[in-house]
Motif scaffolding. Structure first.
Motif, mmCIF file in Angstrom:
data_model
loop_
_atom_site.group_PDB
_atom_site.id
_atom_site.type_symbol
_atom_site.label_atom_id
_atom_site.label_comp_id
_atom_site.label_asym_id
_atom_site.label_seq_id
_atom_site.Cartn_x
_atom_site.Cartn_y
_atom_site.Cartn_z
ATOM 1 N N TRP A 95 -7.597 -8.192 -8.831
ATOM 2 C CA TRP A 95 -7.702 -8.455 -7.411
ATOM 3 C C TRP A 95 -6.734 -7.333 -6.705
ATOM 4 O O TRP A 95 -7.314 -6.510 -5.847
ATOM 5 C CB TRP A 95 -7.028 -9.622 -7.031
ATOM 6 N N ARG A 102 -7.977 -4.398 -4.214
ATOM 7 C CA ARG A 102 -7.734 -4.314 -3.018
ATOM 8 C C ARG A 102 -6.948 -3.023 -2.747
ATOM 9 O O ARG A 102 -7.374 -2.299 -1.701
ATOM 10 C CB ARG A 102 -6.423 -5.363 -2.654
ATOM 11 N N ALA A 148 -9.966 -0.424 -2.014
ATOM 12 C CA ALA A 148 -10.084 -0.764 -0.679
ATOM 13 C C ALA A 148 -9.204 0.135 0.289
ATOM 14 O O ALA A 148 -9.601 0.604 1.116
ATOM 15 C CB ALA A 148 -10.441 -2.244 -0.485
ATOM 16 N N ASP A 149 -8.069 -0.184 0.156
ATOM 17 C CA ASP A 149 -7.124 0.401 1.103
ATOM 18 C C ASP A 149 -6.958 2.009 0.942
ATOM 19 O O ASP A 149 -6.753 2.440 1.849
ATOM 20 C CB ASP A 149 -5.819 -0.284 0.332
ATOM 21 N N LEU A 203 -4.011 -17.279 -3.493
ATOM 22 C CA LEU A 203 -5.089 -18.198 -3.808
ATOM 23 C C LEU A 203 -5.057 -19.485 -2.797
ATOM 24 O O LEU A 203 -5.973 -19.991 -2.310
ATOM 25 C CB LEU A 203 -4.918 -18.484 -5.156
ATOM 26 N N TRP A 237 -6.022 -18.634 0.942
ATOM 27 C CA TRP A 237 -7.369 -18.566 0.844
ATOM 28 C C TRP A 237 -8.017 -20.016 1.123
ATOM 29 O O TRP A 237 -9.044 -20.109 1.584
ATOM 30 C CB TRP A 237 -7.929 -17.522 -0.081
ATOM 31 N N ALA A 238 -7.794 -20.735 -0.232
ATOM 32 C CA ALA A 238 -8.261 -21.910 -0.497
ATOM 33 C C ALA A 238 -7.932 -22.807 0.782
ATOM 34 O O ALA A 238 -8.826 -23.432 1.348
ATOM 35 C CB ALA A 238 -7.589 -22.516 -1.563
ATOM 36 N N ALA A 248 -7.737 -22.131 3.658
ATOM 37 C CA ALA A 248 -8.441 -21.773 4.751
ATOM 38 C C ALA A 248 -9.842 -22.707 5.172
ATOM 39 O O ALA A 248 -10.406 -22.497 6.147
ATOM 40 C CB ALA A 248 -9.029 -20.190 5.125
ATOM 41 N N HIS A 249 -10.086 -23.191 4.202
ATOM 42 C CA HIS A 249 -11.224 -24.140 3.988
ATOM 43 C C HIS A 249 -10.909 -25.145 5.300
ATOM 44 O O HIS A 249 -9.985 -25.700 5.473
ATOM 45 C CB HIS A 249 -11.264 -24.854 2.754
ATOM 46 N N MET A 260 0.418 -2.816 2.936
ATOM 47 C CA MET A 260 -0.999 -2.941 2.720
ATOM 48 C C MET A 260 -1.374 -4.221 3.153
ATOM 49 O O MET A 260 -0.607 -5.241 2.976
ATOM 50 C CB MET A 260 -1.027 -2.944 1.150
ATOM 51 N N THR A 261 -2.467 -4.089 3.660
ATOM 52 C CA THR A 261 -3.168 -5.320 4.072
ATOM 53 C C THR A 261 -4.170 -5.914 3.024
ATOM 54 O O THR A 261 -4.585 -5.315 2.353
ATOM 55 C CB THR A 261 -4.232 -4.959 5.417
ATOM 56 N N ASP A 262 -4.625 -7.407 3.381
ATOM 57 C CA ASP A 262 -5.403 -7.943 2.498
ATOM 58 C C ASP A 262 -6.682 -7.527 2.786
ATOM 59 O O ASP A 262 -7.557 -8.409 3.403
ATOM 60 C CB ASP A 262 -5.305 -9.426 2.635
ATOM 61 N N ALA A 263 -7.145 -6.301 2.840
ATOM 62 C CA ALA A 263 -8.257 -5.920 2.883
ATOM 63 C C ALA A 263 -9.490 -6.522 2.135
ATOM 64 O O ALA A 263 -10.470 -6.851 2.650
ATOM 65 C CB ALA A 263 -8.634 -4.465 2.703
ATOM 66 N N VAL A 264 -9.043 -6.931 1.000
ATOM 67 C CA VAL A 264 -9.996 -7.829 0.013
ATOM 68 C C VAL A 264 -9.441 -9.246 -0.005
ATOM 69 O O VAL A 264 -8.447 -9.395 -0.729
ATOM 70 C CB VAL A 264 -9.995 -7.005 -1.558
ATOM 71 N N SER A 265 -10.065 -9.941 0.676
ATOM 72 C CA SER A 265 -9.733 -11.513 0.458
ATOM 73 C C SER A 265 -10.541 -12.177 -0.130
ATOM 74 O O SER A 265 -11.823 -11.735 -0.591
ATOM 75 C CB SER A 265 -9.370 -12.135 1.971
ATOM 76 N N MET A 266 -10.502 -13.708 -0.220
ATOM 77 C CA MET A 266 -11.548 -14.075 -1.194
ATOM 78 C C MET A 266 -11.911 -15.392 -0.287
ATOM 79 O O MET A 266 -11.113 -15.953 0.621
ATOM 80 C CB MET A 266 -10.738 -14.812 -2.325
ATOM 81 N N PRO A 277 -12.829 -19.364 0.584
ATOM 82 C CA PRO A 277 -12.128 -20.803 0.396
ATOM 83 C C PRO A 277 -12.646 -21.474 -0.851
ATOM 84 O O PRO A 277 -11.834 -21.988 -1.710
ATOM 85 C CB PRO A 277 -12.013 -21.289 1.661
ATOM 86 N N ARG A 278 -13.901 -21.347 -0.810
ATOM 87 C CA ARG A 278 -14.503 -21.941 -1.904
ATOM 88 C C ARG A 278 -13.960 -21.316 -3.345
ATOM 89 O O ARG A 278 -13.880 -22.093 -4.246
ATOM 90 C CB ARG A 278 -15.905 -22.115 -1.919
ATOM 91 N N ALA A 287 -11.558 -19.290 -3.779
ATOM 92 C CA ALA A 287 -10.297 -19.427 -4.063
ATOM 93 C C ALA A 287 -9.883 -20.675 -4.758
ATOM 94 O O ALA A 287 -8.976 -21.061 -5.600
ATOM 95 C CB ALA A 287 -9.365 -19.323 -3.081
ATOM 96 N N LEU A 288 -10.634 -21.920 -4.102
ATOM 97 C CA LEU A 288 -10.152 -23.279 -4.693
ATOM 98 C C LEU A 288 -10.938 -23.554 -5.851
ATOM 99 O O LEU A 288 -10.164 -24.155 -6.759
ATOM 100 C CB LEU A 288 -11.128 -24.272 -3.586
#
Lengths: 583, 315
Positions: free
Chosen positions: A341, A345, A348-349, A422, A425-426, A428-429, B1-7, B9-10, B12-13
């Motif tokens: 990851w 990232r 992309a940056d 993780l 992000w999770a 955020a559901h 650095m920003t989180d340009a690449v995130s994931m 929710p599903r 990540a879960l």
């Protein structure tokens, strides 16, 4: 929230994190000091103890008779012993013993001879061996603190910090080596410090000035740190290449002579020289001797998947399989996830222009904000490099996992970068939004118990024999023994047998096998060695120690022949697997 | 650095759930792996189950010292240093579960021998005690290492004048003046990371020794092994040993071995009957090569054993 309120809130959080970091470090040190007496002295420590007594004598001369300490002949005599390794940790061990060690045990040969500091240290609070181990344990605790703060930064909070700091010290092999008067955990911590200082040095001249001495201290602990110079150089060049080729930024002349590397060029050698008095008389000649010793360091034995290797090449898979077999899978999975990851990232940056740099680059600030930092690339490189190096067919067989412990802090930082995210992000559901508030917001920290559980279980089970511990993924010590992985190589798993010896249950003399005579001397100095156990060949009326390693069977057969028995009287086992026998 | 690449929710879960399952699986596996399983009760049950009349092979390598401490049958030099499994029509094998590495080594040490078959087994805690038989295997007729039948064979050095050979407590030695030229000892030695009961011969550079068992009983074949002991500390030796087997004046075979071959098997067809067995051993040099070059001072012991077999399956 106003800016002032936010600042206050941030300061409170920082203070809280500072307290947690300090407590973690203190706890680590207390646990290490508390558990150290059960960890027997490894072969290398025997010689380092002896060296520390000499180096400590030199340090005490500086207080009592500085003119003698400055005498090159006296200095060379005291630093000649074990001059194949830099002096820093041994000198620190000697000074620590000067301060804290109990005197030699009553009745021991050293006490009777009343030589080298028979009165012990100024405060008689620790056994001499533990006192000498103390500096390395302090460095290990500092490593946990450094990892905690670096993890906090990468994981943007407490969770990342706890994962990085605790994940490191709870690894069975790290926990074992962290106890020792040796260099492997200290150099791993020092290399981490070099990286952290280097990162700051690219945009802060104060850290640039600090970088040279930091690398110098790291090299003064162990030679592995020398590799940081080309690795940092490679990283810096990669940053410049990204700036020029990907982002189209102009490079300045000052960036070709950056202060961090000038600091390394000037201050690193001076620090190494200052921290190693053996070099003072003939620096180049003695450095050459140091280099050739390690270059020809080729004939250790190491068992791997049922085959004993006593000359290179080891199989390329060796460090990778051993890492798999000694680091819990869940942590390895997080490392892989974090690395993948992070690199994605970063890719992309670097393609995204961050806007104008905060300042014009110069030799003092060669990569100010706005230039690519390539932190993830750096961490992946520093994680992979030690394993790749050991994999090379031309590399001498150095031995066990300790030789790539320098990778582990960076592995943990990769894990710390992904794990809290993780959860972010999770959560955020839609259905999980409520878990972001109230008591539920501590879920990531609580779940750390699950992530660190396998490492903790392995370490608790393996102590004090974590050099022989393996993860559940390979079936623990029994599974590893069946796979033909190395069981131990340092003659340290012996303390319960000494207890039997002291109660006269075990007759003397004794065949030491792989226990170093200088370790025996250390036990004697501390009153832990049975008085009637003089060293001898195996003979019917005595005892014999046998440390199990694949290539050691001929020694056991010698014991059978010499003692006229094939039945061990006592065994030290780890989860059934024999580590040491007493005949 | 920003989180340009995130994931998402599903995803990540799912990853978190996978990590949780992995951690739980590791903890579960750890609860099995991280404990002692062999207590006094287990060993007591094994002790009552072992038939003292049967040879007992410890089939799991790492288990061996524990078994020797607990079971007298496992500590017997004859079984501990067994050359292979061929001599035993029936024997017991003790393993930890189904881990049989040491047993499989012993099976592989007898090339050309019929494979033993398990006829019964029982589980005792985590241990497994199996009874094996060699169906239709050749019968052991004589063993050069049988102390009752042969003691240590007579040692001589026929090619040298002025050499005096005499018996010692555990073997024989030949000397020329004060110089020891050859020594044979009946002993346990380590060859190829396994203990071997054998006759261990140490010869000075280029010397030949002759061993004679005047009353050996031959069957349909001679079967044995040769290996170099104590090779672990060395990089290599290279010096071969030549072994010549004779029945009286008749040569049965000449074999050459190097340290690289480990515990090498040899076999020769014979006619049944009682006759002198003569074994000649000749080594080129006894030293070894290390990082400093050739070291003549290192002993280079040749470890060998010979047995005769008769019946089906013998050559």
């Amino acid at each position: 929230m106003s800016a002032g309120r936010r600042h206050l809130e941030r300061a409170r959080t920082d203070r809280r994190l500072g307290i947690v970091g300090a407590v973690l470090g203190l706890l680590t040190l207390m646990v290490l000091v508390g558990t150290a007496p059960k960890v027997g002295y490894v072969r290398d420590e025997g010689i380092y103890f002896e060296a520390s007594r000499h180096y400590g004598t030199w340090a005490s001369l500086w207080v009592r008779a500085p003119d003698k300490a400055a005498d090159p002949k006296i200095r060379d005599r005291l630093f000649r012993i074990n001059n194949e390794h830099p002096a820093l940790m041994k000198l620190a061990g000697g000074v620590s013993a000067n301060l804290l060690a109990r005197p030699p045990a009553p009745g021991s040969a050293d006490e009777r001879r009343a030589t080298d500091r028979p009165a012990g240290g100024r405060l008689h609070v620790l056994e001499e061996g533990t006192a000498m181990r103390l500096p390395a344990m302090i460095v290990a605790a500092l490593g946990v603190v450094l990892l905690f703060f670096a993890g906090v930064r990468r994981g943007e909070g407490l969770t990342g910090g706890l994962l990085a700091g605790l994940g490191f010290i709870l690894l069975p092999r790290v926990f074992f080596h962290a106890h020792l008067h040796a260099f492997d955990v200290p150099v791993a911590v020092a290399v981490l410090a070099v990286w952290l200082v280097y990162q700051r040095s690219l945009d802060d001249p104060r850290f640039a000035l600090l970088l040279g001495p930091t690398l110098g201290l790291a090299v003064s602990i162990k030679h592995n740190a020398v590799f940081m110079l080309p690795l940092l150089g490679l990283h810096y060049l990669a940053c410049l290449a990204v700036a020029r080729l990907v982002r189209g930024q102009r490079l300045r002349v000052g960036q070709c002579l950056p202060a961090p590397f000038l600091s390394i060029a000037v201050l690193t050698p001076l620090t190494v020289l200052a921290a190693w008095p053996w070099l003072w008389r003939a620096p180049l000649e003695r450095l050459w001797g140091y280099y050739t010793f390690h270059r020809e360091h080729a004939y250790y034995n190491m068992a791997f998947l049922g085959v004993n290797y006593n000359e290179p090449p080891m199989p390329v898979a060796y460090p990778w399989v051993m890492t798999f077999a000694t680091v819990p899978l869940v942590l390895l999975a997080l490392v892989l996830l974090g690395g993948a990851w992070g690199l994605r990232r970063e890719l992309a940056d670097v393609r995204t222009s961050p806007g104008s740099p905060a300042a014009e680059p110069s030799w003092l600030r060669p990569l100010p904000w706005g230039y690519a930092e390539l932190e993830e690339t750096g961490l992946v490189m520093l994680t992979v490099f030690p394993l790749v190096l050991i994999s090379l067919p031309s590399i001498p067989i150095f031995g066990g996992t300790k030789h790539w412990l320098t990778a582990y802090p960076f592995m943990l930082l990769l894990a710390a970068g992904i794990y809290p995210r993780l959860f972010q992000w999770a959560l955020a559901h839609d259905r999980l939004q409520r878990l972001r508030h109230g008591v539920w917001r501590h879920l990531p920290v609580v779940a750390l118990a699950l992530v660190l559980g396998p490492a903790l279980a392995a370490t608790v089970d393996g102590h004090p024999y974590n050099l022989s511990q393996y993860t559940a993924a390979v079936g623990g010590p029994r599974g590893a023994a069946s796979l033909g992985l190395n069981r131990g190589y340092w003659g340290h798993a012996v303390l319960p047998l000494l207890e039997a010896g002291r109660t006269d249950a075990a007759p003397g003399p004794v065949y030491l096998h792989d226990l170093h005579p200088l370790c025996m001397r250390q036990y004697q100095r501390e009153g832990r060695w049975p008085e009637h156990w003089r060293s001898s060949r195996p003979r019917p009326q005595g005892s014999a120690l046998m440390f199990y390693e694949q290539h050691m069977l001929d020694d056991e057969v010698d014991i059978w022949r010499g003692m006229e028995t094939t039945t061990p009287a006592e065994l030290i086992t780890l989860d059934d697997v024999p580590l040491t026998a007493r005949y | 650095m920003t989180d340009a690449v995130s994931m998402g929710p599903r995803r990540a879960l799912a990853l978190l759930a996978s990590l949780g399952v992995l951690a739980l699986a590791e903890l579960g596996a750890g609860s099995i792996a991280y404990r002692e399983t062999l207590d006094a009760a287990v060993w007591g049950r094994v002790q009552t189950s072992v038939d003292p009349a049967l040879p007992l092979v410890v089939g799991t390598g790492w288990l061996d010292p524990l078994a020797r401490r607990e079971l007298p049958e496992a500590a017997r030099p004859r079984t501990l240093g067994a050359p292979d499994l061929r001599s035993w029509p029936r024997f017991a094998v003790l393993t930890y579960g189904r881990q049989r590495d040491a047993f499989e080594h012993l099976v592989a040490d007898g090339p050309g021998s019929p494979a033993p078959a398990e006829v019964s087994s029982q589980s005792i805690g985590p241990l497994r005690l199996g009874i094996y038989e060699h169906a239709g295997a050749p019968a052991l007729v004589d063993d050069l290492l049988d102390p009752a039948a042969h003691g240590v064979p007579e040692l001589s050095m026929p090619a040298r004048d002025g050499v005096r050979c005499r018996r010692t407590d555990d073997g024989a030695v030949c000397k020329h003046g004060g110089l020891e030229l050859g020594r044979v000892t009946s002993t346990l030695a380590e060859v190829g990371e396994r203990p071997r009961r054998c006759l261990e011969a140490v010869m000075a550079d280029g010397q030949r020794v002759v061993l004679t068992a005047p009353d050996f009983v031959f069957g349909d074949e001679l079967y044995g092994h040769v290996g170099f002991a104590g090779m672990n500390a060395r990089l290599r030796s290279d010096a071969p040993v030549t072994v010549t087997l004779r029945r009286g004046a008749r040569t049965l075979g000449t074999f050459t071995f190097t340290d690289d071959q480990g515990w090498a098997a040899l076999r020769a067809q014979t006619d049944p009957g009682r006759a002198p067995l003569i074994v000649e051993l000749q080594s080129a040099v006894r030293g070894t090569w290390g990082r400093e070059g050739y070291d003549a001072g290192q002993p280079h012991p040749v470890c060998f054993e010979l047995r005769s077999f008769a019946g089906e399956g013998a050559a």
